[in-house]
Design a protein around this motif. Sequence first.
Motif, mmCIF file in Angstrom:
data_model
loop_
_atom_site.group_PDB
_atom_site.id
_atom_site.type_symbol
_atom_site.label_atom_id
_atom_site.label_comp_id
_atom_site.label_asym_id
_atom_site.label_seq_id
_atom_site.Cartn_x
_atom_site.Cartn_y
_atom_site.Cartn_z
ATOM 1 N N VAL A 191 42.259 17.420 8.884
ATOM 2 C CA VAL A 191 42.630 16.485 7.823
ATOM 3 C C VAL A 191 43.678 15.492 8.322
ATOM 4 N N SER A 192 44.664 15.996 9.044
ATOM 5 C CA SER A 192 45.714 15.129 9.559
ATOM 6 C C SER A 192 45.179 14.143 10.598
ATOM 7 N N THR A 193 44.235 14.578 11.430
ATOM 8 C CA THR A 193 43.638 13.685 12.421
ATOM 9 C C THR A 193 42.860 12.570 11.739
ATOM 10 N N LEU A 194 42.116 12.899 10.703
ATOM 11 C CA LEU A 194 41.355 11.874 9.980
ATOM 12 C C LEU A 194 42.290 10.847 9.329
ATOM 13 N N ILE A 195 43.379 11.317 8.774
ATOM 14 C CA ILE A 195 44.355 10.384 8.188
ATOM 15 C C ILE A 195 44.965 9.511 9.280
ATOM 16 N N GLY A 196 45.292 10.113 10.422
ATOM 17 C CA GLY A 196 45.845 9.355 11.541
ATOM 18 C C GLY A 196 44.874 8.305 12.072
ATOM 19 N N LEU A 197 43.581 8.634 12.126
ATOM 20 C CA LEU A 197 42.587 7.659 12.562
ATOM 21 C C LEU A 197 42.490 6.501 11.584
ATOM 22 N N CYS A 198 42.571 6.799 10.297
ATOM 23 C CA CYS A 198 42.544 5.737 9.289
ATOM 24 C C CYS A 198 43.761 4.819 9.458
ATOM 25 N N ILE A 199 44.917 5.405 9.706
ATOM 26 C CA ILE A 199 46.116 4.599 9.909
ATOM 27 C C ILE A 199 45.985 3.754 11.170
ATOM 28 N N GLY A 200 45.476 4.354 12.247
ATOM 29 C CA GLY A 200 45.319 3.627 13.498
ATOM 30 C C GLY A 200 44.313 2.501 13.402
ATOM 31 N N ILE A 201 43.258 2.712 12.640
ATOM 32 C CA ILE A 201 42.242 1.660 12.466
ATOM 33 C C ILE A 201 42.818 0.514 11.646
ATOM 34 N N TYR A 202 43.604 0.848 10.630
ATOM 35 C CA TYR A 202 44.192 -0.184 9.776
ATOM 36 C C TYR A 202 45.183 -1.020 10.541
ATOM 37 N N LEU A 256 48.463 13.584 13.189
ATOM 38 C CA LEU A 256 48.549 12.286 12.530
ATOM 39 C C LEU A 256 49.213 11.266 13.438
ATOM 40 N N VAL A 257 50.345 11.631 14.007
ATOM 41 C CA VAL A 257 51.098 10.703 14.852
ATOM 42 C C VAL A 257 50.342 10.412 16.140
ATOM 43 N N ILE A 258 49.796 11.434 16.766
ATOM 44 C CA ILE A 258 49.127 11.241 18.052
ATOM 45 C C ILE A 258 47.862 10.410 17.896
ATOM 46 N N SER A 259 47.026 10.718 16.913
ATOM 47 C CA SER A 259 45.770 9.967 16.760
ATOM 48 C C SER A 259 46.025 8.514 16.380
ATOM 49 N N SER A 260 46.953 8.282 15.471
ATOM 50 C CA SER A 260 47.236 6.891 15.099
ATOM 51 C C SER A 260 47.890 6.134 16.245
ATOM 52 N N ASN A 261 48.749 6.816 16.996
ATOM 53 C CA ASN A 261 49.429 6.183 18.129
ATOM 54 C C ASN A 261 48.427 5.814 19.231
ATOM 55 N N ILE A 262 47.541 6.716 19.578
ATOM 56 C CA ILE A 262 46.561 6.450 20.635
ATOM 57 C C ILE A 262 45.631 5.311 20.229
ATOM 58 N N LEU A 263 45.135 5.366 19.002
ATOM 59 C CA LEU A 263 44.195 4.345 18.550
ATOM 60 C C LEU A 263 44.858 2.974 18.466
ATOM 61 N N SER A 264 46.068 2.916 17.959
ATOM 62 C CA SER A 264 46.740 1.609 17.859
ATOM 63 C C SER A 264 47.110 1.072 19.242
ATOM 64 N N GLU A 265 47.486 1.950 20.179
ATOM 65 C CA GLU A 265 47.777 1.493 21.541
ATOM 66 C C GLU A 265 46.524 0.948 22.225
ATOM 67 N N GLU A 266 45.402 1.609 22.009
ATOM 68 C CA GLU A 266 44.140 1.146 22.600
ATOM 69 C C GLU A 266 43.758 -0.228 22.032
ATOM 70 N N LYS A 267 43.968 -0.396 20.739
ATOM 71 C CA LYS A 267 43.673 -1.698 20.133
ATOM 72 C C LYS A 267 44.620 -2.769 20.662
ATOM 73 N N GLU A 268 45.897 -2.425 20.781
ATOM 74 C CA GLU A 268 46.900 -3.393 21.209
ATOM 75 C C GLU A 268 46.698 -3.827 22.656
ATOM 76 N N LYS A 269 46.369 -2.888 23.521
ATOM 77 C CA LYS A 269 46.188 -3.206 24.941
ATOM 78 C C LYS A 269 44.847 -3.877 25.232
#
Length: 146
Positions: A135-146, A63-76
């Motif tokens: 399941v945790s990765t999917l939740i993390g991706l949803c958080i990162g996309i949001y 959850l933490v890794i997927s949301s962190n990677i996705l949000s960093e990619e969006k931010e950069k």
Amino acid sequence: MKTIFALLIKQCKDSLRNLPSLMILIIYPAVAFIMITAMKGEENMDGFFVPMFAAMHCSFAPLVISSNILSEEKEKGTLRSLLMAGVTRVKYLISLSVFVLVSVLLTGSAFLLMKDFGVRDAGEFAAAMLLGSVVSTLIGLCIGIY
């Protein structure tokens, strides 16, 4: 398929430079090992600590890794650059998910060495880790996309 493989390689290189992500992957198996070693005189401590830390590892780390990677990619802005280069959103999310799942399952396999598992038990353990991580990765991706 070439695009997904290239994104996986990019993700591996980026994650090796990201110390907090590596720490999240290593912290639960390391703490479980330290606790089992410290409580060696007590009976069945591996039966207590391994399931507890494995459950935390397969639920929190992806959850933490997927949301962190996705949000960093969006931010950069690299996510936008990848989309402009022709990488589809589905391919990017698949490559990110595969990377997270493989890294979590590789580091989670350390739990198999901390306790004596039979072949069937090891298969059930791996299946439970995979299901929890998906399941945790999917939740993390949803958080990162949001």
